[in-house]
Design a protein around this motif. Structure first.
Motif, PDB file in Angstrom:
ATOM      1  N   ILE A 219      39.702  33.727  30.079  1.00  0.00           N
ATOM      2  CA  ILE A 219      38.451  34.341  30.532  1.00  0.00           C
ATOM      3  C   ILE A 219      38.091  35.556  29.686  1.00  0.00           C
ATOM      4  O   ILE A 219      36.932  35.802  29.411  1.00  0.00           O
ATOM      5  N   GLY A 220      39.094  36.302  29.242  1.00  0.00           N
ATOM      6  CA  GLY A 220      38.834  37.473  28.415  1.00  0.00           C
ATOM      7  C   GLY A 220      38.325  38.659  29.200  1.00  0.00           C
ATOM      8  O   GLY A 220      37.331  39.288  28.835  1.00  0.00           O
ATOM      9  N   VAL A 221      39.017  38.988  30.292  1.00  0.00           N
ATOM     10  CA  VAL A 221      38.586  40.081  31.158  1.00  0.00           C
ATOM     11  C   VAL A 221      38.725  41.435  30.468  1.00  0.00           C
ATOM     12  O   VAL A 221      39.446  41.587  29.487  1.00  0.00           O
ATOM     13  N   ASP A 222      38.022  42.411  31.044  1.00  0.00           N
ATOM     14  CA  ASP A 222      38.105  43.791  30.592  1.00  0.00           C
ATOM     15  C   ASP A 222      39.028  44.611  31.492  1.00  0.00           C
ATOM     16  O   ASP A 222      39.517  45.661  31.087  1.00  0.00           O
ATOM     17  N   ARG A 223      39.216  44.116  32.716  1.00  0.00           N
ATOM     18  CA  ARG A 223      40.021  44.854  33.697  1.00  0.00           C
ATOM     19  C   ARG A 223      40.700  43.860  34.619  1.00  0.00           C
ATOM     20  O   ARG A 223      40.160  42.789  34.911  1.00  0.00           O
ATOM     21  N   ILE A 224      41.888  44.254  35.079  1.00  0.00           N
ATOM     22  CA  ILE A 224      42.614  43.460  36.065  1.00  0.00           C
ATOM     23  C   ILE A 224      42.887  44.338  37.270  1.00  0.00           C
ATOM     24  O   ILE A 224      43.416  45.445  37.139  1.00  0.00           O
ATOM     25  N   ASP A 225      42.489  43.852  38.439  1.00  0.00           N
ATOM     26  CA  ASP A 225      42.833  44.543  39.680  1.00  0.00           C
ATOM     27  C   ASP A 225      44.213  44.073  40.104  1.00  0.00           C
ATOM     28  O   ASP A 225      44.485  42.865  40.116  1.00  0.00           O
TER      29      ASP A 225
END
Length: 137
Positions: free
Chosen positions: A36-42
Motif C-alpha cells: 500500500i505504501g503508507v505514510d503512517r502506521i497506527d
C-alpha cells in the motif's frame, strides 16, 4: 488497491491501523509498507519482530502512533519496551491515547520501564509533526 491510489492522487497521506499481537500482525505491517505504501502506521509495534521491516520503515520515514494504554486492553502489556526499542532505533514514534475519555491517563513511565529522559521526551514530541495525518501546507 485502487482506493489507496486514488487517495494518494488526491493528496491524502495514507495511514493503516496495524493491531498488535494478532494473527498475521507482521504480514499486515508488511502489506501496509510494501503493497500500500503508507505514510503512517497506527500501533504496529510488532514490527520489532522483523528486522527487515524495521529498516524499511526507518528508511521510508514512516511514523508510528503508539497507544500504550489501549495496548494493555488488547494484550498483557503496554508494549513499552517495543516503543522504546523503536525510539532507540530512530523511528518516528509518538505516544498517543486511542480513546482519551476511556483510557487511563498516561504516566511518564508509559514509554519506558524507567523514567524517561529529557531526550526521549523531546524525541517523542518532535516526532509529532512527522506523523501528521494531513499534508503540510
Amino acid at each position: 488497491m485502487a482506493v489507496f491510489e486514488r487517495a494518494r492522487r488526491e493528496g491524502f497521506l495514507l495511514t493503516m491501523h496495524c493491531d498488535i499481537d494478532q494473527e498475521g500482525s507482521i504480514e499486515h505491517i508488511r502489506q501496509a509498507l510494501e503493497d500500500i505504501g503508507v505514510d503512517r502506521i497506527d500501533h504496529g509495534t510488532d514490527i520489532v519482530e522483523d528486522e527487515r521491516l524495521v529498516e524499511l520503515a526507518k528508511a521510508k520515514g514512516i511514523g508510528f502512533t503508539c497507544c500504550p494504554v489501549s495496548n494493555s486492553f488488547v494484550t498483557e502489556q503496554m508494549k513499552s519496551s517495543e516503543i522504546r526499542t523503536l525510539l532507540d532505533r530512530g523511528l518516528a514514534v509518538t505516544v498517543n491515547s486511542d480513546d482519551p475519555p476511556t483510557s487511563a491517563p498516561m504516566r511518564p513511565t508509559t514509554i519506558c520501564h524507567s523514567p524517561p529522559t529529557r531526550t526521549s521526551i523531546s524525541t517523542v514530541s518532535s516526532n509529532s509533526p512527522r506523523t501528521r495525518s494531513a499534508p503540510p501546507g
